[in-house]
Design a protein around this motif. Structure first.
Motif, mmCIF file in Angstrom:
data_model
loop_
_atom_site.group_PDB
_atom_site.id
_atom_site.type_symbol
_atom_site.label_atom_id
_atom_site.label_comp_id
_atom_site.label_asym_id
_atom_site.label_seq_id
_atom_site.Cartn_x
_atom_site.Cartn_y
_atom_site.Cartn_z
ATOM 1 N N VAL A 7 0.849 -1.193 0.000
ATOM 2 C CA VAL A 7 0.000 0.000 0.000
ATOM 3 C C VAL A 7 0.883 1.242 0.000
ATOM 4 C CG1 VAL A 7 -1.929 -1.098 1.224
ATOM 5 C CG2 VAL A 7 -0.164 0.089 2.517
ATOM 6 N N SER A 8 0.294 2.360 -0.397
ATOM 7 C CA SER A 8 1.028 3.628 -0.358
ATOM 8 C C SER A 8 0.523 4.521 0.767
ATOM 9 C CB SER A 8 0.889 4.339 -1.705
ATOM 10 O OG SER A 8 -0.476 4.604 -1.960
ATOM 11 N N LYS A 9 -0.145 3.969 1.754
ATOM 12 C CA LYS A 9 -0.680 4.714 2.889
ATOM 13 C C LYS A 9 0.382 4.869 3.969
ATOM 14 C CE LYS A 9 -5.031 4.505 1.376
ATOM 15 N NZ LYS A 9 -4.912 4.269 -0.021
ATOM 16 N N ASN A 10 0.247 5.944 4.759
ATOM 17 C CA ASN A 10 1.122 6.132 5.916
ATOM 18 C C ASN A 10 0.735 5.145 7.000
ATOM 19 O OD1 ASN A 10 2.642 8.320 4.919
ATOM 20 N ND2 ASN A 10 0.948 9.703 5.374
ATOM 21 N N GLU A 28 -3.326 4.965 8.058
ATOM 22 C CA GLU A 28 -4.387 5.823 7.537
ATOM 23 C C GLU A 28 -5.381 5.045 6.691
ATOM 24 O OE1 GLU A 28 -2.765 9.051 5.264
ATOM 25 O OE2 GLU A 28 -1.932 7.739 3.749
ATOM 26 N N ARG A 29 -6.614 5.600 6.672
ATOM 27 C CA ARG A 29 -7.727 5.063 5.896
ATOM 28 C C ARG A 29 -8.011 3.587 6.187
ATOM 29 N NH1 ARG A 29 -10.385 8.119 3.049
ATOM 30 N NH2 ARG A 29 -11.121 6.564 1.593
ATOM 31 N N THR A 31 -5.985 1.144 7.074
ATOM 32 C CA THR A 31 -4.996 0.186 6.582
ATOM 33 C C THR A 31 -4.568 -0.771 7.684
ATOM 34 O OG1 THR A 31 -4.151 1.739 4.956
ATOM 35 C CG2 THR A 31 -2.686 -0.068 5.582
ATOM 36 N N HIS A 52 -8.632 6.525 10.300
ATOM 37 C CA HIS A 52 -7.222 6.368 10.631
ATOM 38 C C HIS A 52 -7.082 5.456 11.845
ATOM 39 C CE1 HIS A 52 -3.015 7.461 11.145
ATOM 40 N NE2 HIS A 52 -3.284 7.603 12.433
#
Length: 139
Positions: A7-10, A28-29, A31, A52
């Motif tokens: 994933v490209s999420k923090n 975030e979101r 994940t 989050h």
């Protein structure tokens, strides 16, 4: 050690079992990622939320909890195959979670010094007396 995550999420928090092979990362979101091989490979799990997530803790390889924004508590009893939804009823952002190894007794902490405890795996949460209005933070 470098590893690739899918994933490209923090990401905000990481938890590994004591043997170092099984681990979860949240962020975030909604994940949630899991590794079964000591972080060599990661797989995304379906959290069922876009809020989050700030912290994750497992009492054992099967029973774990992720917590985050707006009173989000996500328990799993199958290592993350399915994440349920719980709430303390406080509406506060939760920044930390800890459970004893028998997976029934645990605590969450959050904004404005909020602390809640469960003795039944999160089926019910009871706010605990506190003496601060300062936020608990994972930072």
């Amino acid at each position: 050690i470098k590893c690739q995550i899918p994933v490209s999420k923090n990401l905000a928090a990481l938890y590994f079992t004591s043997d170092g092979t099984c681990g979860w990362a949240v962020g975030e979101r909604g994940t949630i990622l899991v590794t079964q091989d000591g972080a060599k490979t990661w797989t995304q799990q379906r959290s069922g939320t876009v809020k989050h997530l700030a912290a994750v803790h497992f009492a054992n390889k099967m029973s774990g909890w992720a917590v985050g924004r707006t009173d989000t508590i996500l328990p799993t009893r199958d290592g993350g195959g399915a994440w349920e939804h719980q709430s303390t009823g406080s509406g506060r952002t939760l920044w930390g979670v800890f459970f004893l190894d028998h997976a029934e007794t645990g605590w969450v902490v959050g904004d404005e010094g909020y602390v809640a405890m469960t003795e039944n795996g999160g089926a019910t949460w009871v706010a605990q007396p506190n003496y601060t209005r300062k936020d608990f933070s994972a930072k």
